[in-house]
Design a protein around this motif. Structure first.
Motif: not given
Length: 525
Positions: A178-191, A231-238
């Motif tokens: 699922p896209l949410k899982d994929v993008w959470a995984f990408i974000i976790a890698d960069f973090q 639900g992971l798009r967040d311009f403030a965090k970016a």
């Protein structure tokens, strides 16, 4: 699966290479299990160098151009469209753009071996829980950055993709997730990359390697680009991510210096692929993007001859008064795009390419991409390389101007449009020689007007730097702008929302037991 075979080969090669250098070591490397291989920093370093080399190879030759085809910024040359109708589907968005198109399969297949090998490194080093600041922690951060970056691209281009987490391989397999899982995984890698790669006094201590600044920059881009539905798009965090690293870099005073092979890895460079005009470290890009008419006149020894595989759209090379993007006085225009093909006093015409019978479509002497021209390959250059195939300028992946424009978008999206315009004006000031004329400063834009204007500014600043397709997708402007500005897409009128994603290649569906024809992206089934 084919990918697993490739990865197994990389593992064997890493062990073999290092065993030659460590034959006096007490432990027998031939007896090491995979867990030991990926927890040994020397072996990991060798593997990581191989990943960087394979990743860089994606940005060479024709394959480096595929993801830039079919946008509102660049399109294939007319003869290429006529001579290769299958590949022409990448711009026409007709039935030739399908799951059997080998150009798409190649882009998919090129990325997965590096993703899989990085995943093995991450698994092996994570088990050791390396101490912050250690060599192992830095290697873990770099591997996380690479997997995150490649997954970022794969998710932008194909949507739901497999998650290559070796600790969860039995659970996840190689299914699309699922896209949410994929993008959470990408974000976790960069973090993880941002947390593990040390902050250096010099933010790019090893050219061509991931840095602290690169990790935070890509984490910011991930927060900007994650589909709204996740639900992971967040311009403030970016924006916070960009604030962590942007002050570590400086805009070079002259835009021209960014494309001077005498000044690679400038103070603006965050991450760039390292090339040279010496085989096998050349990138061959100029061979693909130069002019066929010039090649006919002057041969391969003219540094801006080539084969028109990718050319600017009319919008991308025209002045505002002519319906294009360029403003009077913007110095980036002449550095990004070649308009004049005169070579040592001789101006070529189309006589050597008239056999192509292109009617009104001849574009060999229409404006071409200039950024990657490499005079070192010219027959008049001192090195006597004498062939544009050897072009070898470094290729920028991340640089400060991109970050500042991305940061400005985030400020605008969080209600700080005035501050956003100030960031854009920093970039624009350089484009006018350091002092931005009053009538060229961005002032008084509404939030919505800014959203439109920033897309043009990103085209002017980042033309042909491989960000446009992603920009169009994440902003939802893909269909509207491609349909009106890409000549070939406009002729067919076939581009649609489903074309924002590419089809999963047939070869993947056939070889991967976890992906069936029913899993194909909509519009390609």
């Amino acid at each position: 699966m084919q990918r697993k075979i490739v990865v197994a080969g990389l593992i064997a090669l890493s062990v073999y290479t290092l065993s030659c250098n460590k034959f006096l070591d007490e432990k027998s490397l031939t007896k090491l299990d995979i867990g030991q291989v990926y927890s040994d920093p020397d072996l990991v370093e060798t593997s990581l160098q191989g990943i960087y080399a394979n990743w860089k190879n994606i940005r060479t030759d024709e394959q480096s151009l595929i993801m830039m085809m079919g946008t509102d910024e660049t399109q294939q040359g007319a003869f290429q469209m006529k001579s290769d109708p299958g590949k022409g589907g990448l711009d026409r968005y007709d039935a030739n753009l399908n799951s059997s198109l080998n150009h798409i399969a190649n882009q998919w297949n090129l990325r997965w071996p590096a993703v899989n090998e990085a995943a093995r490194i991450i698994q092996g080093l994570s088990k050791e829980n390396p101490e912050a600041g250690s060599r192992e922690a830095k290697l873990l951060g770099e591997a996380s950055f690479i997997r995150g970056f490649l997954d970022f691209q794969l998710a932008m281009y194909w949507g739901e993709i497999p998650i290559r987490d070796m600790d969860r391989e039995a659970e996840l397999g190689t299914r699309r997730q699922p896209l949410k899982d994929v993008w959470a995984f990408i974000i976790a890698d960069f973090q993880r990359a941002a947390d593990r790669i040390p902050k250096e006094s010099n933010p790019t201590p090893a050219p061509g390697r991931a840095s602290y600044g690169a990790a935070w920059a890509m984490l910011g881009k991930a927060y900007m680009s994650a589909p709204v539905a996740t639900g992971l798009r967040d311009f403030a965090k970016a924006a916070e991510c960009f604030e962590k690293m942007k002050d570590l870099y400086q805009l070079v005073p002259d835009y021209k210096n960014l494309w001077d092979y005498n000044t690679p890895n400038t103070a603006e460079s965050i991450f760039e692929f390292q090339f040279s005009p010496i085989y096998p470290n050349n990138n061959k890009i100029q061979f693909q993007i130069g002019s066929r008419a010039v090649q006919g006149y002057f041969g391969d020894g003219c540094y801006y001859s080539g084969y028109d595989k990718l050319v600017p759209t009319k919008y991308a090379y025209s002045m505002v008064n002519d319906g294009g993007v360029w403003e009077t006085g913007d110095q980036r225009r002449e550095e990004a795009i070649r308009y004049d093909f005169t070579y040592y006093g001789v101006t070529p015409d189309l006589k050597y390419v008239l056999w192509e019978d292109l009617g009104t479509d001849y574009d060999e002497l229409a404006p071409h991409i200039k950024k990657y021209e490499d005079f070192r390959t010219d027959k008049h250059a001192p090195d006597q390389i004498n062939n544009m195939w050897n072009s070898g300028k470094n290729i920028p992946v991340l640089r400060l101007a991109d970050v500042l424009l991305s940061y400005a978008e985030c400020l605008n999206e969080t209600g700080r449009t005035s501050d956003a315009m100030e960031e854009v004006n920093k970039v624009r000031a350089r484009a006018w020689g350091g002092t931005l004329p009053a009538d060229r400063k961005w002032t008084g834009l509404s939030q919505e007007a800014f959203r439109t204007a920033i897309m043009d500014e990103r085209m002017r600043e980042l033309f042909a730097e491989d960000w446009r397709r992603i920009d169009l997708i994440r902003t939802g402007k893909f269909v509207t702008l491609v349909k009106t500005r890409n000549k070939w897409a406009a002729q067919t009128g076939l581009v649609k929302e489903s074309n924002m994603l590419y089809p999963i290649p047939d070869v993947e569906i056939k070889l991967n037991p976890d992906i069936s024809p029913a899993d194909q992206n909509p519009g390609y089934q």
